[in-house]
Design a protein around this motif. Structure first.
Motif, PDB file in Angstrom:
ATOM      1  N   HIS A 190       0.816  -1.219   0.000  1.00 49.54           N
ATOM      2  CA  HIS A 190       0.000   0.000   0.000  1.00 49.54           C
ATOM      3  C   HIS A 190       0.848   1.265   0.000  1.00 49.54           C
ATOM      4  N   LEU A 192      -0.040   5.688   0.149  1.00 50.63           N
ATOM      5  CA  LEU A 192      -1.072   6.689   0.372  1.00 50.63           C
ATOM      6  C   LEU A 192      -0.596   8.053  -0.085  1.00 50.63           C
ATOM      7  N   GLY A 199      -5.439   4.116   5.014  1.00 53.23           N
ATOM      8  CA  GLY A 199      -6.540   3.403   4.396  1.00 53.23           C
ATOM      9  C   GLY A 199      -7.004   2.303   5.319  1.00 53.23           C
ATOM     10  N   LYS A 217      -0.977   2.125   6.495  1.00 51.61           N
ATOM     11  CA  LYS A 217      -0.278   3.387   6.259  1.00 51.61           C
ATOM     12  C   LYS A 217       0.634   3.245   5.054  1.00 51.61           C
ATOM     13  N   ASP A 218       1.193   4.366   4.627  1.00 50.31           N
ATOM     14  CA  ASP A 218       2.051   4.403   3.457  1.00 50.31           C
ATOM     15  C   ASP A 218       3.239   3.455   3.646  1.00 50.31           C
ATOM     16  N   ALA A 233     -10.364   3.879   0.845  1.00 48.33           N
ATOM     17  CA  ALA A 233      -9.559   5.087   1.003  1.00 48.33           C
ATOM     18  C   ALA A 233     -10.456   6.192   1.546  1.00 48.33           C
ATOM     19  N   PHE A 237      -7.597  11.045   0.976  1.00 54.55           N
ATOM     20  CA  PHE A 237      -6.408  10.214   0.823  1.00 54.55           C
ATOM     21  C   PHE A 237      -6.572   9.254  -0.355  1.00 54.55           C
ATOM     22  N   MET A 239      -5.290   6.103  -2.603  1.00 52.85           N
ATOM     23  CA  MET A 239      -4.625   4.837  -2.264  1.00 52.85           C
ATOM     24  C   MET A 239      -4.099   4.158  -3.521  1.00 52.85           C
TER      25      MET A 239
END
Length: 264
Positions: A190, A192, A199, A217-218, A233, A237, A239
């Protein structure tokens, strides 16, 4: 509680390493390198095939006895341009030298020597829409069933707009019963935008024996060993995720969750 959410080890070097042994399954592997310009990485594929995905930045590659030159174009994954990728079969070596700061994903699965090394993308990869309404998302197919590039791997990128759902309506691919359904393990890497966002991903089975909902999280990876696996999402934000799937048969057949079957 199932250990499905994998946080990066750090911000530099190899920051993810998921193997079938560490995940408790049989097929899918996923690693991620974050390199600075001038740094190098080298691996042998062993008994596994790999697809190297240039998530961000540029690097020069040698693999399977060939010089593949510099791969990569987008400096941010959210440019949504087609990715530059390299398929390397089992029993080969590969090296990469970062020509800019870059992020390289290493997607792996059992190899059977059935395909030669090759570039994948950016030519032939077109961003396509899937779904409608707030279920709309956009797909870069790297090596799905229609692309006969691999022995086992299925790999794709998905961009989910802010406020939208993805991998929805909920579905599962956790039984080896083709053509009704196929058994495919899956990872989600993932990202973001903005990077401080989050997300949501839920992984659950019909009988409720597995039911985990995670804030991603990112840079996080979610492992999906079985069950349904939708993600969302929040407003504000955007995704991205990179999917890696593999199983005993390189086919993607799924069964919807009973509560959303009417949406298919």
């Amino acid at each position: 509680m199932a250990d499905l959410l994998k946080k990066p080890f750090g911000t530099h070097g190899k920051v993810h390493q998921i193997t079938p042994e560490s995940a408790g399954w049989r097929y899918v592997g996923f690693s991620l390198y974050r390199l600075r310009a001038g740094e190098t990485v080298a691996e042998a594929t062993g008994d596994r095939e790999v697809i190297l995905v240039m998530v961000e930045g540029k690097a020069s590659f040698n693999a399977a006895g060939q010089d593949w030159g510099v791969l990569g174009e987008r400096m941010s994954v959210f440019e949504k341009t087609p990715p530059h990728c390299l398929y390397v079969p089992n029993g080969q070596d590969w090296t990469a030298e970062a020509t800019t700061d870059c992020t390289i994903a290493v997607c792996s699965a059992p190899g059977m020597g059935g395909h030669a090394a090759r570039r994948i993308g950016p030519d032939g990869i077109t961003l396509t829409q899937r779904g409608e309404g707030v279920n709309t998302r956009f797909i870069n197919n790297i090596a799905m069933e229609n692309e006969d590039y691999c022995d086992s791997l299925l790999v794709t990128e998905v961009f989910t707009p802010a406020g939208h759902w993805s991998s929805f309506p909920s579905h599962r691919h956790d039984e080896d019963d083709f053509p009704r359904i196929t058994y495919l393990e899956e990872t989600y890497y993932h990202r973001l935008n903005p990077a401080d966002g989050f997300g949501i991903q839920r992984v659950y089975t019909d009988d409720g024996q597995l039911d985990e909902t995670m804030a991603v999280k990112d840079g996080d990876v979610v492992c999906v060993p079985r069950g349904h696996h939708p993600c969302g999402a929040p407003y504000g934000f955007e995704m991205y995720y990179l999917n890696v799937m593999a199983g005993p048969l390189r086919k993607w057949r799924f069964v919807p969750a009973p509560e959303v079957e009417h949406l298919f």
